[in-house]
Design a protein around this motif. Sequence first.
Motif, short mmCIF file in Angstrom:
data_model
loop_
_atom_site.label_atom_id
_atom_site.label_comp_id
_atom_site.label_asym_id
_atom_site.label_seq_id
_atom_site.Cartn_x
_atom_site.Cartn_y
_atom_site.Cartn_z
N LEU A 106 1.74 -12.53 16.24
CA LEU A 106 2.20 -13.06 15.25
C LEU A 106 3.84 -12.91 15.04
O LEU A 106 4.42 -13.37 13.92
N GLY A 107 4.41 -12.11 15.83
CA GLY A 107 5.75 -11.91 15.63
C GLY A 107 6.19 -10.74 14.69
O GLY A 107 7.23 -10.83 14.10
N VAL A 108 5.27 -9.95 14.45
CA VAL A 108 5.44 -8.84 13.41
C VAL A 108 6.60 -7.91 13.73
O VAL A 108 6.46 -7.40 15.01
N LYS A 109 7.44 -7.46 12.96
CA LYS A 109 8.66 -6.68 13.30
C LYS A 109 8.41 -5.33 12.70
O LYS A 109 8.95 -4.40 12.97
N ARG A 110 7.43 -5.15 11.49
CA ARG A 110 7.31 -3.90 10.83
C ARG A 110 5.69 -3.89 10.52
O ARG A 110 5.14 -4.89 9.89
N ILE A 111 5.34 -2.42 10.59
CA ILE A 111 3.92 -2.39 10.05
C ILE A 111 3.84 -1.47 8.89
O ILE A 111 4.65 -0.38 8.83
N TYR A 112 3.00 -1.80 7.79
CA TYR A 112 2.93 -0.75 6.75
C TYR A 112 1.39 -0.45 7.01
O TYR A 112 0.56 -1.16 6.88
N THR A 113 1.16 0.98 6.87
CA THR A 113 -0.25 1.29 7.03
C THR A 113 -0.55 1.96 5.64
O THR A 113 0.67 2.83 5.01
N LEU A 114 -1.69 1.90 4.86
CA LEU A 114 -1.93 2.54 3.48
C LEU A 114 -3.07 3.39 3.55
O LEU A 114 -4.10 3.02 4.30
N GLY A 115 -3.11 4.26 2.83
CA GLY A 115 -4.02 5.34 2.69
C GLY A 115 -4.21 6.24 1.59
O GLY A 115 -3.11 6.22 0.77
#
Length: 248
Positions: A113-122
Amino acid sequence: MDDINIDFLTEDEVKADVLIEGLPGIGQVGKLVVEHMIQELGAEKIVDITSIFLPPQVLIEPGGRVRLPNNEVYLWKNDEGRSIAFLIGDFQSTSNEGHYLLCEAYLDIAEELGVKRIYTLGGYGVGHLTEESRVLGAANDESLAAGIVVAGGVMTGEEPGGIVGASGLLLGLAAMREIEGICLMGETPGYVVDPKSATAVLAVLCRLLGITVDATRLAEHAAEVEKILAKYEEMEKGREEENLTYIG
C-alpha cells in the motif's frame, strides 16, 4: 488452506499514507478506536486475511450462518488525497510463531500500500479504575518521541518493560523494513472493555494524524460503562459492610 491467506477485494490500485492497527487486546482499547474510526470515516474493506494461526473455531453470525475467524484491512481516503489503512479483526495469533508470521504478512500488505508509518493501539493494564486514562507512547525511532508528547501522550521507558503481541511486534519488525512505528496505549483496568481509555487514545491519535474524528458515540459508550462500574462498586462495598465482624 495455506498458513496465511491474503485476499485483496479490489483490483484498483490502492495506496495508504499510514496503517493503524487495532486488533483485540487488553480492554479492547485498540479495537474500539479502530472500529469507531472505520464507522465515522466510512472506510471500506479492501483485504481479508484468514490463517491457521487464528483460533480453531468458527464464528456464528445472525441467522445462524458460520464463518472462519479473519482479520481485515479497511481503507479511507479523502478528496485531498489523504489515505489511511486500518487493520482490525477477530483475534490475534494463538502461537508465538503465528504472531511473527502474521505480523510479517501485515507488513507485506503495508508495503504494497506504500505505508510509511504504522500506528499500533492497545491498552496498558493497571489493574484498577482510574479517574483519567493516560496515553502511554513508544516508538521505533527516537525522533518520533517529541511528536507523541506534543499530541498529549506520555513516553514510556522509565522502567524496563515490553509490549506483547501485534502492537509490539509490528513496531520491531517495521523498523527492519525502515517503516516508522508508534504505539499508543491507554491506561485501563484490564478486566473490562474500556471505551473511556479508547476515547483518550483516539484524541492523541487524531492530533498525531492531523485529522478530526467525532468521538461522541465512543464517549457515550464510555459514560454507560462508567455507570455500570459505579453500580458494581457500590454493590461490592455494600457486601463488604454486611460481612464485617466486630469483636469486643
